[in-house]
Design an enzyme around this catalytic site. Structure first.
Site, PDB file in Angstrom:
ATOM      1  N   TRP A  37      37.780  29.655  37.375  1.00 39.32           N
ATOM      2  CA  TRP A  37      38.333  28.908  38.493  1.00 39.32           C
ATOM      3  C   TRP A  37      39.921  28.830  38.149  1.00 39.32           C
ATOM      4  CZ3 TRP A  37      36.884  27.068  42.841  1.00 39.32           C
ATOM      5  CH2 TRP A  37      37.505  26.103  43.575  1.00 39.32           C
ATOM      6  N   PHE A  92      39.199  34.609  42.280  1.00 44.17           N
ATOM      7  CA  PHE A  92      37.646  34.046  42.125  1.00 44.17           C
ATOM      8  C   PHE A  92      37.857  32.643  42.793  1.00 44.17           C
ATOM      9  CE2 PHE A  92      34.868  30.851  40.329  1.00 44.17           C
ATOM     10  CZ  PHE A  92      33.484  31.803  40.645  1.00 44.17           C
ATOM     11  N   ARG A  93      38.964  31.728  42.584  1.00 46.51           N
ATOM     12  CA  ARG A  93      39.111  30.584  43.413  1.00 46.51           C
ATOM     13  C   ARG A  93      39.082  30.590  44.933  1.00 46.51           C
ATOM     14  NH1 ARG A  93      42.847  28.942  40.245  1.00 46.51           N
ATOM     15  NH2 ARG A  93      44.619  29.542  41.758  1.00 46.51           N
ATOM     16  N   GLU A 123      37.849  33.303  46.353  1.00 43.68           N
ATOM     17  CA  GLU A 123      36.510  33.596  46.982  1.00 43.68           C
ATOM     18  C   GLU A 123      35.341  32.390  47.016  1.00 43.68           C
ATOM     19  OE1 GLU A 123      36.127  36.819  44.109  1.00 43.68           O
ATOM     20  OE2 GLU A 123      37.507  38.154  45.235  1.00 43.68           O
ATOM     21  N   GLU A 182      33.586  40.121  41.248  1.00 41.37           N
ATOM     22  CA  GLU A 182      34.883  39.266  40.532  1.00 41.37           C
ATOM     23  C   GLU A 182      34.945  38.753  39.183  1.00 41.37           C
ATOM     24  OE1 GLU A 182      38.734  39.000  40.507  1.00 41.37           O
ATOM     25  OE2 GLU A 182      38.040  39.146  42.613  1.00 41.37           O
ATOM     26  N   TRP A 187      50.395  49.491  26.727  1.00 41.27           N
ATOM     27  CA  TRP A 187      49.611  50.184  27.684  1.00 41.27           C
ATOM     28  C   TRP A 187      48.713  51.521  27.197  1.00 41.27           C
ATOM     29  CZ3 TRP A 187      49.302  55.268  29.738  1.00 41.27           C
ATOM     30  CH2 TRP A 187      48.662  55.309  31.039  1.00 41.27           C
ATOM     31  N   HIS A 188      47.727  51.491  27.544  1.00 39.61           N
ATOM     32  CA  HIS A 188      46.859  52.730  27.355  1.00 39.61           C
ATOM     33  C   HIS A 188      46.089  53.015  28.414  1.00 39.61           C
ATOM     34  CE1 HIS A 188      43.508  55.011  25.459  1.00 39.61           C
ATOM     35  NE2 HIS A 188      44.597  55.126  24.373  1.00 39.61           N
ATOM     36  N   LYS A 248      40.720  48.719  34.027  1.00 40.80           N
ATOM     37  CA  LYS A 248      41.054  47.740  34.809  1.00 40.80           C
ATOM     38  C   LYS A 248      41.084  48.186  36.395  1.00 40.80           C
ATOM     39  CE  LYS A 248      43.846  44.486  31.916  1.00 40.80           C
ATOM     40  NZ  LYS A 248      45.205  43.995  32.101  1.00 40.80           N
ATOM     41  N   SER A 276      38.735  46.764  39.432  1.00 40.21           N
ATOM     42  CA  SER A 276      39.661  46.392  40.914  1.00 40.21           C
ATOM     43  C   SER A 276      38.907  47.057  41.951  1.00 40.21           C
ATOM     44  CB  SER A 276      41.004  46.745  40.519  1.00 40.21           C
ATOM     45  OG  SER A 276      41.502  46.285  42.136  1.00 40.21           O
TER      46      SER A 276
END
Length: 136
Positions: free
Chosen positions: A39, A44-45, A47, A82, A99-100, A107, A111
């Site tokens: 939440w 998500f909220r 959706e 989600e 960063w990798h 990620k 997405s």
């Protein structure tokens, strides 16, 4: 983890020792904690709020139980994806903030899964609305 042979140390995950109703109650508690954490995520909220409108609307728009299931199910599927995307992001963020390429890929894949489930949801709802307008 399980207890290693020849050691007296207890297992590290007590959840694995629980059985039956006791295990189900604890699992439900963890699931509710996950929903509470989700939440806090804007996507998500949004959706979940949309689902409060769309799931009841599915019963009005759908002409059969199959149509209702597809309409409502596509909304719930979007929320499930989600949640999984958020879990992937949390796990990656726990590993480290540097960063990798594999972290970025994980990620991006999460997405992309959200995008595909959103397009599926929109396609199902669009087709149902079109049918309702054209064929009454």
């Amino acid at each position: 983890m399980t207890k290693a042979a020849g050691t007296n140390s207890p297992p590290t995950n007590l959840q694995k020792q629980r059985r039956g109703l006791h295990r189900m109650l604890h699992a439900t508690r963890y699931s509710l904690l996950g929903l509470r954490a989700a939440w806090g995520e804007t996507a998500f909220r949004q959706e979940a709020i949309a689902a409060l409108v769309l799931v009841p609307a599915a019963f009005w728009l759908g002409k059969s139980w199959i149509e209702v299931a597809l309409l409502a199910g596509s909304v719930v599927l979007l929320m499930v994806v989600e949640l999984l995307n958020t879990a992937v992001e949390a796990a990656i963020d726990r590993i480290g903030s540097e960063w990798h390429v594999l972290s970025g890929r994980a990620k991006d894949l999460g997405s992309a899964a959200v995008l595909l489930s959103l397009l599926l949801c929109m396609g199902i709802w669009g087709a149902a609305i079109y049918q309702r307008i054209v064929h009454g």
